[in-house]
Design a protein around this motif. Sequence first.
Motif, mmCIF file in Angstrom:
data_model
loop_
_atom_site.group_PDB
_atom_site.id
_atom_site.type_symbol
_atom_site.label_atom_id
_atom_site.label_comp_id
_atom_site.label_asym_id
_atom_site.label_seq_id
_atom_site.Cartn_x
_atom_site.Cartn_y
_atom_site.Cartn_z
ATOM 1 N N PHE A 42 0.829 -1.201 0.000
ATOM 2 C CA PHE A 42 0.000 0.000 0.000
ATOM 3 C C PHE A 42 0.864 1.252 0.000
ATOM 4 O O PHE A 42 0.606 2.207 -0.734
ATOM 5 N N TYR A 43 1.904 1.265 0.823
ATOM 6 C CA TYR A 43 2.800 2.422 0.890
ATOM 7 C C TYR A 43 3.460 2.659 -0.466
ATOM 8 O O TYR A 43 3.561 3.802 -0.924
ATOM 9 N N ALA A 44 3.892 1.596 -1.117
ATOM 10 C CA ALA A 44 4.494 1.734 -2.450
ATOM 11 C C ALA A 44 3.477 2.307 -3.443
ATOM 12 O O ALA A 44 3.824 3.180 -4.261
ATOM 13 N N ASP A 45 2.241 1.843 -3.372
ATOM 14 C CA ASP A 45 1.187 2.382 -4.247
ATOM 15 C C ASP A 45 0.936 3.859 -3.957
ATOM 16 O O ASP A 45 0.729 4.657 -4.875
ATOM 17 N N LEU A 46 0.946 4.218 -2.681
ATOM 18 C CA LEU A 46 0.736 5.612 -2.303
ATOM 19 C C LEU A 46 1.861 6.497 -2.834
ATOM 20 O O LEU A 46 1.617 7.568 -3.395
ATOM 21 N N LEU A 47 3.087 6.044 -2.684
ATOM 22 C CA LEU A 47 4.217 6.802 -3.227
ATOM 23 C C LEU A 47 4.123 6.919 -4.744
ATOM 24 O O LEU A 47 4.366 7.985 -5.307
ATOM 25 N N ALA A 48 3.754 5.845 -5.406
ATOM 26 C CA ALA A 48 3.628 5.862 -6.865
ATOM 27 C C ALA A 48 2.546 6.832 -7.318
ATOM 28 O O ALA A 48 2.685 7.493 -8.350
ATOM 29 N N ALA A 49 1.476 6.945 -6.536
ATOM 30 C CA ALA A 49 0.395 7.860 -6.890
ATOM 31 C C ALA A 49 0.850 9.316 -6.853
ATOM 32 O O ALA A 49 0.278 10.172 -7.532
ATOM 33 N N HIS A 50 1.901 9.594 -6.096
ATOM 34 C CA HIS A 50 2.416 10.963 -5.964
ATOM 35 C C HIS A 50 3.521 11.288 -6.966
ATOM 36 O O HIS A 50 3.925 12.451 -7.059
ATOM 37 N N TYR A 63 -4.152 15.888 -3.787
ATOM 38 C CA TYR A 63 -4.402 14.442 -3.857
ATOM 39 C C TYR A 63 -4.631 13.882 -2.452
ATOM 40 O O TYR A 63 -5.578 13.132 -2.220
ATOM 41 N N ASN A 64 -3.737 14.249 -1.514
ATOM 42 C CA ASN A 64 -3.879 13.768 -0.139
ATOM 43 C C ASN A 64 -5.212 14.205 0.462
ATOM 44 O O ASN A 64 -5.869 13.414 1.152
#
Length: 63
Positions: free
Chosen positions: A16-24, A35-36
């Motif tokens: 999930f953290y990797a997905d969150l970073l990728a979204a940014h 976005y946040n």
Amino acid sequence: MIPDITAPKLESPDAFYADLLAAHEDLSKAESDAYNARLILLMANHIADADVLGKLLDAAKRK
């Protein structure tokens, strides 16, 4: 009864953290902040429990 909001529950928190970073990626600071904000509002709407949301707000203030 309000559930424990700090107990780990994600099956794969690192993913999930990797997905969150990728979204940014490729977002400006302003876009990232927006976005946040949208993500927080979507999650709050999904939780939909004012008591839980209040506890989350308090927990987020703790360092």
